[in-house]
Enzyme design. Structure first.
Site: not given
Ligand code: MLT
Length: 428
Positions: A307, A364
């Site tokens: 991330h 995700d």
């Protein structure tokens, strides 16, 4: 005595004020820099640049902390509901029982959309991507509620616009899906909670009873909470900058939906499943594909890992991973793609290459897996992200408006041609 920083340019020293937030974050205030020095800052992607001071969401990328209005995401995901979290983000505090009931009633009252919106929907071919349909239907609200065009109207009028879009977004999202599968749309059933109503509008078929599985509805509610806000991400920054021109709430939200659509942002969860499907088609050898991910010469890119903000782990991923395991177990879902996901997860969490590069499974990765298990089709995953992010977009737009922030207008460093005379075409 407030802290300052010194900047030396061409032998001259300038003093910049340092501001400190409630969680001890610090920033140089450069709002007067160009006026004082004729120099600007340059920060492509704004990764080192704060665009605003906000009281909505705090995240700490080093420690993996995420809080909405001071409440930890872990507590909210476990104890709250999406509608209550939406209220918290938008109005700043958790509602008391009367406030929550009134908010829920307002939303239920406005879930129905104008029948003419079906004509707009019918204009889309079935291969229209649901995100394009969603952003278009949201923009169409400016036509059906022209009073929403003026963000300077009374707070009651602005709040009405807020209630309407929270109420109608699930209807739009479900209708975008029905358009894609060629099924008749379902109207909202206000006897149901927010997520059960959405699931029924998504999956109910004519002449067939449909009751949303509470396990799925609860998992969805948790997913929406986890996606509700994330400070100044790409789509939220889009909502703020569009709203800073005094464009309407609906125009700003529609812009945010389109920013979220990109595979580097909200589209990442769909890209995860597409990656898993490709690995499955290739035989499902997760070690082979993780080796490809490590090979600099190989064009394969691992989706759903790491991330740009969280340096060690995404707190939302930890919660979703636990929910995914619970939901798959309760639903008895057996899916080879999910087994492949577990294989990639194991490799990423145990291979030094991924561990030292902080390439851990992110929100995700797991949201794609759980949406798939809930029966949500892949190209609706980003629509689900938009459904969750809506209260955050609204809260950030409202804060920007209430703080009377100026129009967003970044500068640049020009690197093109210097001045040159025009030459007639026959002389070139
Ligand atoms: C989000 O929740 O918006 C994504 O994690 C992306 C981000 O925060 O940059």
């Amino acid at each position: 005595m407030s802290k300052t920083a010194e900047l030396k340019i061409d032998g001259k020293t300038y003093t910049l004020p340092i501001i400190e937030g409630s969680e001890n974050e610090q920033a140089f205030d450069v709002s007067k820099l160009r006026g004082d020095t004729s120099v600007i800052t340059l920060d492509p992607g704004f990764k080192n640049t704060g665009s605003t001071k906000s009281a909505i969401t705090f995240l700490d990328g080093e420690k993996g902390i995420l809080r909405y209005r001071g409440y930890s995401i872990e507590e909210l995901a476990e104890k709250s509901s999406f509608i209550e979290v939406a209220y918290l983000l938008i109005y700043g505090n958790l509602p008391n029982p009367e406030e929550l009931q009134a908010f829920q009633n307002d939303i239920k009252y406005h879930t129905l959309v104008h029948e003419d919106i079906k004509k707009i929907l019918e204009g889309f071919p079935s291969n229209a991507h649901p995100m394009g349909v969603l952003s278009s239907l949201v923009t169409s609200l400016t036509a059906f509620y022209p009073e929403s065009l003026d963000p300077n109207r009374s707070s009651e009028a602005v709040n009405m616009s807020i209630i309407r879009i929270i109420a109608k977004m699930p209807t739009f999202a479900a209708w975008a899906y029905k358009n894609e599968v060629g099924h008749p749309v379902n109207y909202p059933d206000n006897k149901l909670d927010y997520c059960s109503n959405f699931l029924k509008m998504m999956f109910a078929l004519p002449a067939a009873d449909y009751d949303a599985d509470p396990v799925i509805a609860n998992a969805l509610d948790k997913l929406l909470i986890l996606h509700a806000d994330h400070e100044q991400n790409c789509s939220t920054s889009t909502v703020r900058i569009v709203g800073s021109s005094q464009a309407s709430l609906y125009a700003s939200i529609s812009a945010g939906i389109n920013a979220l659509w990109g595979p580097l942002h909200g589209g990442a969860n769909s890209a995860v499943i597409e990656m898993l499907e490709n690995i499955k088609k290739d035989g499902g050898d997760t070690k082979k594909w993780m080796a490809k991910a490590k090979d600099k010469e190989d064009p394969f890119r691992l989706m759903g890992f790491g991330h740009r903000v969280y340096k060690n782990f995404d707190p939302r991923a930890k919660i979703i991973k636990k929910a995914a395991d619970e939901v798959l177990d309760k639903l008895g879902v057996k899916d080879p793609v999910l087994d492949i996901a577990k294989g990639l997860e194991y490799e990423a969490l145990n291979d030094e290459y991924f561990v030292e590069r902080k390439l851990y499974p992110n929100v995700d990765f797991y949201s794609g897996i759980i949406y798939r298990a809930l029966g949500i089709p892949v190209d609706m995953f980003t629509v689900m992200f938009a459904l969750g992010r809506l209260p955050g977009w609204i809260a950030q737009w409202k804060e920007m408006r209430e703080n009377r922030e100026p129009i967003g207008r970044p500068r640049q460093i020009y690197v093109g041609e210097n001045v040159r005379p025009y030459t007639p075409v026959d002389k070139r």
